[in-house]
Design a protein around this motif. Structure first.
Motif, PDB file in Angstrom:
ATOM      1  N   ASP A 175       0.819  -1.204   0.000  1.00 44.26           N
ATOM      2  CA  ASP A 175       0.000   0.000   0.000  1.00 44.26           C
ATOM      3  C   ASP A 175       0.860   1.265   0.000  1.00 44.26           C
ATOM      4  O   ASP A 175       0.543   2.259  -0.644  1.00 44.26           O
ATOM      5  N   ASP A 176       1.997   1.221   0.693  1.00 44.69           N
ATOM      6  CA  ASP A 176       2.905   2.384   0.692  1.00 44.69           C
ATOM      7  C   ASP A 176       3.535   2.591  -0.682  1.00 44.69           C
ATOM      8  O   ASP A 176       3.682   3.727  -1.146  1.00 44.69           O
ATOM      9  N   GLU A 177       3.904   1.503  -1.353  1.00 45.11           N
ATOM     10  CA  GLU A 177       4.514   1.625  -2.686  1.00 45.11           C
ATOM     11  C   GLU A 177       3.493   2.122  -3.710  1.00 45.11           C
ATOM     12  O   GLU A 177       3.847   2.870  -4.624  1.00 45.11           O
ATOM     13  N   TYR A 178       2.225   1.728  -3.548  1.00 42.05           N
ATOM     14  CA  TYR A 178       1.184   2.230  -4.443  1.00 42.05           C
ATOM     15  C   TYR A 178       1.029   3.736  -4.263  1.00 42.05           C
ATOM     16  O   TYR A 178       0.863   4.485  -5.229  1.00 42.05           O
ATOM     17  N   GLU A 179       1.124   4.181  -3.028  1.00 40.43           N
ATOM     18  CA  GLU A 179       1.063   5.618  -2.753  1.00 40.43           C
ATOM     19  C   GLU A 179       2.256   6.334  -3.391  1.00 40.43           C
ATOM     20  O   GLU A 179       2.101   7.417  -3.970  1.00 40.43           O
ATOM     21  N   ASP A 180       3.437   5.716  -3.301  1.00 41.42           N
ATOM     22  CA  ASP A 180       4.629   6.292  -3.952  1.00 41.42           C
ATOM     23  C   ASP A 180       4.433   6.368  -5.464  1.00 41.42           C
ATOM     24  O   ASP A 180       4.812   7.357  -6.105  1.00 41.42           O
ATOM     25  N   LEU A 181       3.847   5.333  -6.045  1.00 42.77           N
ATOM     26  CA  LEU A 181       3.575   5.320  -7.488  1.00 42.77           C
ATOM     27  C   LEU A 181       2.648   6.469  -7.860  1.00 42.77           C
ATOM     28  O   LEU A 181       2.878   7.186  -8.853  1.00 42.77           O
ATOM     29  N   SER A 182       1.620   6.698  -7.058  1.00 41.50           N
ATOM     30  CA  SER A 182       0.696   7.808  -7.310  1.00 41.50           C
ATOM     31  C   SER A 182       1.409   9.150  -7.234  1.00 41.50           C
ATOM     32  O   SER A 182       1.168  10.043  -8.050  1.00 41.50           O
ATOM     33  N   MET A 183       2.291   9.287  -6.250  1.00 35.68           N
ATOM     34  CA  MET A 183       3.048  10.537  -6.113  1.00 35.68           C
ATOM     35  C   MET A 183       3.978  10.742  -7.311  1.00 35.68           C
ATOM     36  O   MET A 183       4.131  11.862  -7.803  1.00 35.68           O
ATOM     37  N   ASN A 184       4.592   9.663  -7.785  1.00 36.55           N
ATOM     38  CA  ASN A 184       5.469   9.770  -8.960  1.00 36.55           C
ATOM     39  C   ASN A 184       4.689  10.240 -10.181  1.00 36.55           C
ATOM     40  O   ASN A 184       5.156  11.099 -10.939  1.00 36.55           O
ATOM     41  N   PHE A 185       3.481   9.690 -10.386  1.00 40.83           N
ATOM     42  CA  PHE A 185       2.669  10.126 -11.521  1.00 40.83           C
ATOM     43  C   PHE A 185       2.247  11.582 -11.376  1.00 40.83           C
ATOM     44  O   PHE A 185       2.188  12.320 -12.366  1.00 40.83           O
ATOM     45  N   ALA A 186       1.976  12.014 -10.157  1.00 39.73           N
ATOM     46  CA  ALA A 186       1.629  13.422  -9.925  1.00 39.73           C
ATOM     47  C   ALA A 186       2.814  14.323 -10.264  1.00 39.73           C
ATOM     48  O   ALA A 186       2.652  15.393 -10.856  1.00 39.73           O
ATOM     49  N   GLN A 187       4.021  13.893  -9.900  1.00 39.68           N
ATOM     50  CA  GLN A 187       5.218  14.687 -10.225  1.00 39.68           C
ATOM     51  C   GLN A 187       5.444  14.744 -11.728  1.00 39.68           C
ATOM     52  O   GLN A 187       5.807  15.797 -12.277  1.00 39.68           O
ATOM     53  N   ILE A 188       5.221  13.631 -12.416  1.00 35.36           N
ATOM     54  CA  ILE A 188       5.362  13.610 -13.882  1.00 35.36           C
ATOM     55  C   ILE A 188       4.348  14.564 -14.513  1.00 35.36           C
ATOM     56  O   ILE A 188       4.680  15.341 -15.417  1.00 35.36           O
ATOM     57  N   ARG A 189       3.118  14.515 -14.020  1.00 38.15           N
ATOM     58  CA  ARG A 189       2.067  15.400 -14.537  1.00 38.15           C
ATOM     59  C   ARG A 189       2.448  16.864 -14.331  1.00 38.15           C
ATOM     60  O   ARG A 189       2.329  17.684 -15.240  1.00 38.15           O
ATOM     61  N   ASN A 190       2.930  17.212 -13.140  1.00 37.20           N
ATOM     62  CA  ASN A 190       3.339  18.595 -12.866  1.00 37.20           C
ATOM     63  C   ASN A 190       4.499  19.015 -13.762  1.00 37.20           C
ATOM     64  O   ASN A 190       4.545  20.159 -14.233  1.00 37.20           O
ATOM     65  N   TYR A 191       5.438  18.110 -14.008  1.00 40.29           N
ATOM     66  CA  TYR A 191       6.577  18.425 -14.873  1.00 40.29           C
ATOM     67  C   TYR A 191       6.099  18.706 -16.296  1.00 40.29           C
ATOM     68  O   TYR A 191       6.558  19.651 -16.942  1.00 40.29           O
ATOM     69  N   ILE A 192       5.164  17.909 -16.777  1.00 39.31           N
ATOM     70  CA  ILE A 192       4.632  18.119 -18.130  1.00 39.31           C
ATOM     71  C   ILE A 192       3.927  19.470 -18.209  1.00 39.31           C
ATOM     72  O   ILE A 192       4.069  20.210 -19.200  1.00 39.31           O
TER      73      ILE A 192
END
Length: 119
Positions: A82-99
């Motif tokens: 569950d913690d790694e899934y949360e990390d995955l979500s945060m990574n996608f949010a960072q990618i979205r913000n970068y784009i």
């Protein structure tokens, strides 16, 4: 011997000093060059394939595998805690913000190159 050295030294100094007086001045001219438009179109939004997430835990694992076998699907697991899934979500949010930031930079470049005012 000393006299020859003094004469040679004097000739060398005179040569260096007189050669500097013949340097021509360079004339610089400023000409404004019109900025060419970038002609950049915004990229088309991407269309992603739909994914079917199946959440498997210790309570439903046998049932989920039985359903997959019924469908003839070869089960392959990619596991996250569950913690790694949360990390995955945060990574996608960072990618979205970068784009989004890169889109802003492209817009500013386009605005600069295609504006009428010279800045």
């Amino acid at each position: 011997m000393k006299l020859i050295q003094n004469v040679l030294l004097s000739l060398i100094l005179v040569t260096f000093l007189t050669s500097c007086s013949r340097v021509q001045k360079i004339e610089t001219v400023k000409t404004e060059v019109k900025r060419a438009p970038l002609n950049l179109d915004r990229p088309e939004p991407i269309v992603m394939d739909e994914l079917n997430w199946i959440i498997i835990n210790s309570e439903n694992a046998e049932e989920v595998f039985a359903k997959l076998k019924e469908k003839g699907t070869d089960p392959v697991l990619f596991g996250l805690t569950d913690d790694e899934y949360e990390d995955l979500s945060m990574n996608f949010a960072q990618i979205r913000n970068y784009i989004i930031q890169q889109g802003f930079v492209i817009d500013k470049y386009k605005e600069y190159y295609e504006s009428e005012k010279v800045k």
